[in-house]
Design an enzyme around this catalytic site. Structure first.
Site, PDB file in Angstrom:
ATOM      1  CB  SER A 185      -0.871  -0.017   1.255  1.00  0.00           C
ATOM      2  OG  SER A 185      -1.520   1.216   1.425  1.00  0.00           O
TER       3      SER A 185
ATOM      4  CE  LYS B   6      -1.644  -4.493   3.399  1.00  0.00           C
ATOM      5  NZ  LYS B   6      -2.000  -5.697   2.659  1.00  0.00           N
TER       6      LYS B   6
ATOM      7  CE1 TYR C 264      -3.926  -2.137   5.253  1.00  0.00           C
ATOM      8  CE2 TYR C 264      -3.298   0.061   4.524  1.00  0.00           C
ATOM      9  CZ  TYR C 264      -3.692  -1.229   4.237  1.00  0.00           C
ATOM     10  OH  TYR C 264      -3.832  -1.618   2.924  1.00  0.00           O
TER      11      TYR C 264
HETATM   12  N1  UFG Z   1     -13.086  10.886   2.761  1.00  0.00           N
HETATM   13  C1  UFG Z   1     -14.017  11.816   3.153  1.00  0.00           C
HETATM   14  N2  UFG Z   1     -15.195  11.360   3.637  1.00  0.00           N
HETATM   15  C2  UFG Z   1     -15.474  10.037   3.767  1.00  0.00           C
HETATM   16  C3  UFG Z   1     -14.514   9.092   3.350  1.00  0.00           C
HETATM   17  C4  UFG Z   1     -13.316   9.551   2.858  1.00  0.00           C
HETATM   18  O1  UFG Z   1     -13.795  13.021   3.065  1.00  0.00           O
HETATM   19  O2  UFG Z   1     -16.583   9.703   4.240  1.00  0.00           O
HETATM   20  C5  UFG Z   1     -11.800  11.365   2.238  1.00  0.00           C
HETATM   21  C6  UFG Z   1     -10.615  10.890   3.063  1.00  0.00           C
HETATM   22  O3  UFG Z   1     -10.395  11.754   4.147  1.00  0.00           O
HETATM   23  C7  UFG Z   1      -9.505  10.914   2.022  1.00  0.00           C
HETATM   24  C8  UFG Z   1     -10.232  10.589   0.714  1.00  0.00           C
HETATM   25  O4  UFG Z   1     -11.599  10.850   0.949  1.00  0.00           O
HETATM   26  O5  UFG Z   1      -8.984  12.194   1.929  1.00  0.00           O
HETATM   27  C9  UFG Z   1     -10.085   9.138   0.309  1.00  0.00           C
HETATM   28  O6  UFG Z   1     -10.446   8.352   1.429  1.00  0.00           O
HETATM   29  P1  UFG Z   1     -10.624   6.765   1.376  1.00  0.00           P
HETATM   30  O7  UFG Z   1     -11.036   6.343   2.743  1.00  0.00           O
HETATM   31  O8  UFG Z   1     -11.485   6.401   0.224  1.00  0.00           O
HETATM   32  O9  UFG Z   1      -9.167   6.253   1.042  1.00  0.00           O
HETATM   33  P2  UFG Z   1      -7.812   6.524   1.844  1.00  0.00           P
HETATM   34  O10 UFG Z   1      -7.052   7.488   0.993  1.00  0.00           O
HETATM   35  O11 UFG Z   1      -7.981   6.886   3.249  1.00  0.00           O
HETATM   36  O12 UFG Z   1      -7.280   5.066   1.903  1.00  0.00           O
HETATM   37  C10 UFG Z   1      -6.584   4.498   0.888  1.00  0.00           C
HETATM   38  C11 UFG Z   1      -6.705   2.978   0.960  1.00  0.00           C
HETATM   39  C12 UFG Z   1      -6.020   2.464   2.180  1.00  0.00           C
HETATM   40  C13 UFG Z   1      -4.623   2.999   2.241  1.00  0.00           C
HETATM   41  C14 UFG Z   1      -4.652   4.490   2.241  1.00  0.00           C
HETATM   42  C15 UFG Z   1      -3.293   5.118   2.296  1.00  0.00           C
HETATM   43  O13 UFG Z   1      -8.057   2.614   0.952  1.00  0.00           O
HETATM   44  O14 UFG Z   1      -5.974   1.053   2.122  1.00  0.00           O
HETATM   45  O15 UFG Z   1      -5.271   4.912   1.025  1.00  0.00           O
HETATM   46  O16 UFG Z   1      -3.384   6.431   2.749  1.00  0.00           O
HETATM   47  F1  UFG Z   1      -4.017   2.602   3.376  1.00  0.00           F
END
Ligand code: UFG
Length: 327
Positions: A117, A145, A141
């Site tokens: 990741s 990894k 997490y």
């Molecule tokens: N977000 C919101 N509202 C929500 C959900 C997400 O604003 O309800 C934002 C998050 O803060 C982030 C973006 O949308 O800025 C993307 O969020 P996701 O949860 O879809 O994805 P992440 O970037 O947090 O997570 C992804 C992968 C993880 C990995 C991570 C690394 O899903 O497995 O990137 O940072 F670990």
């Protein structure tokens, strides 16, 4: 037909990879405890129910199917949960992966492709992120990894393990044929939650709009799950081209803000996303964008479905088909 053991093959990226493996002439054998994955997603080869922490069960499955390689997805993948319950992440992701690696080597299988990741980078010093950027994860997490990557490297030196770690950026979208799609419980990812908000579900909360980005919301590099799946097949086919451990970023080099995602969901669905702005989510980097040139050059991999419109269109089709089946 050559068998490939796919741990976590009933999950989101795992099931799409099984479809790509079958199209490439392999027989994907799914090994999954079904704690997160879905039996209905296992459509391209046999399902063996079991846990990667159970080396006896794993050993029996190696003996029964004699796979020539392993693609390893099984593990826990909620960043927020990993902060609250780190033991679960170190047990499932680190101990589970170590158990798998020791069992496969004992069975005489020494080829491994691992689902890593971009969370292993933490908050990057520069963008886009190269594989050589320092890895300083900011949550359990990401650490789990990173430790597995280290185990793979060490076992390459000590036991001739041939392995490739694929560092995904934001996996999204759904199978363009509509056979499988994203189905997490609980769902925490931006695109499915935005589609839900567009179709009258819970309004989306944007986690912070005061980041140092052009519109103040976080930027991510969304990569279509079918493109990710194809990269796994390419990695598998290239696994003997190097000695020991290799690593590749899988992203597009293009970032999209949350507001851009919302705009695209409005366009694709013809609906209007209802949203509000809330506090920042702890541990969210402002921007994560890959430099994928190593995978492009060495695996000849090119994302084909990872334009934001294609990602959201396929995710939306899947969501509508699931709703039609349920109603
Ligand atoms: N977000 C919101 N509202 C929500 C959900 C997400 O604003 O309800 C934002 C998050 O803060 C982030 C973006 O949308 O800025 C993307 O969020 P996701 O949860 O879809 O994805 P992440 O970037 O947090 O997570 C992804 C992968 C993880 C990995 C991570 C690394 O899903 O497995 O990137 O940072 F670990």
């Amino acid at each position: 037909m050559k068998s490939i053991l796919v741990t976590g093959g009933a999950g989101f990226v795992g099931s799409h990879t099984c479809k790509a493996l079958a199209a490439a002439g392999y027989c994907p054998v799914t090994f999954d405890n079904l704690s997160q994955g879905h039996e209905s997603a296992v459509q391209w080869g046999p399902l063996e129910i079991g846990d990667i922490l159970d080396h006896d069960r794993l050993g029996d499955v190696f003996a029964a199917h004699d796979p020539e390689a392993v693609i390893h997805f099984a593990g826990s993948a909620y960043v927020g949960e990993s902060v609250i319950d780190p033991g679960k992440y170190y047990r499932n992701n680190v101990t589970g992966s170590l158990t798998l690696i020791e069992t496969m080597l004992k069975a005489g299988v020494n080829r491994l492709v691992f689902s890593s990741s971009c969370a292993t980078y933490g908050i990057p010093d520069t963008l886009p992120i190269l594989e050589t950027c320092e890895q300083k994860p900011i949550n359990p997490y990401g650490y789990s990894k990173l430790v597995v990557e280290r185990i793979m490297r060490d076992f390459g030196r000590s036991h001739s393990l041939q392995s490739i770690a694929l560092r995904y950026f934001n996996a999204a979208g759904s199978d363009p044929d509509g056979d499988i799609g994203e189905d997490h419980d609980p769902e925490t990812h931006l695109i499915p939650l935005t589609l839900d908000a567009a179709s009258g579900g819970t309004p989306l909360t944007i986690f912070g709009d005061d980041y140092d980005t052009p519109d103040g919301t976080c930027i991510r590099d969304y990569i279509h799950v079918t493109d990710l799946a194809e990269a796994h097949v390419r990695a598998l086919n290239a696994i003997d081209d190097h000695d020991g451990f290799e690593v590749f970023n899988l992203g597009t080099s293009l970032g999209h803000s949350i507001l851009e995602v919302i705009d695209m969901v409005n366009t694709v669905t013809g609906l209007k996303v209802c949203y509000e702005t809330g506090a920042r989510r702890p541990g969210d980097p402002a921007s994560l964008v890959a430099d994928p040139s190593k995978a492009q050059n060495q695996l000849q991999w090119r994302p084909r479905l990872s334009g934001l419109e294609d990602i959201i269109r396929t995710a939306w089709s899947w969501r509508q088909s699931v709703q039609d089946t349920e109603s």
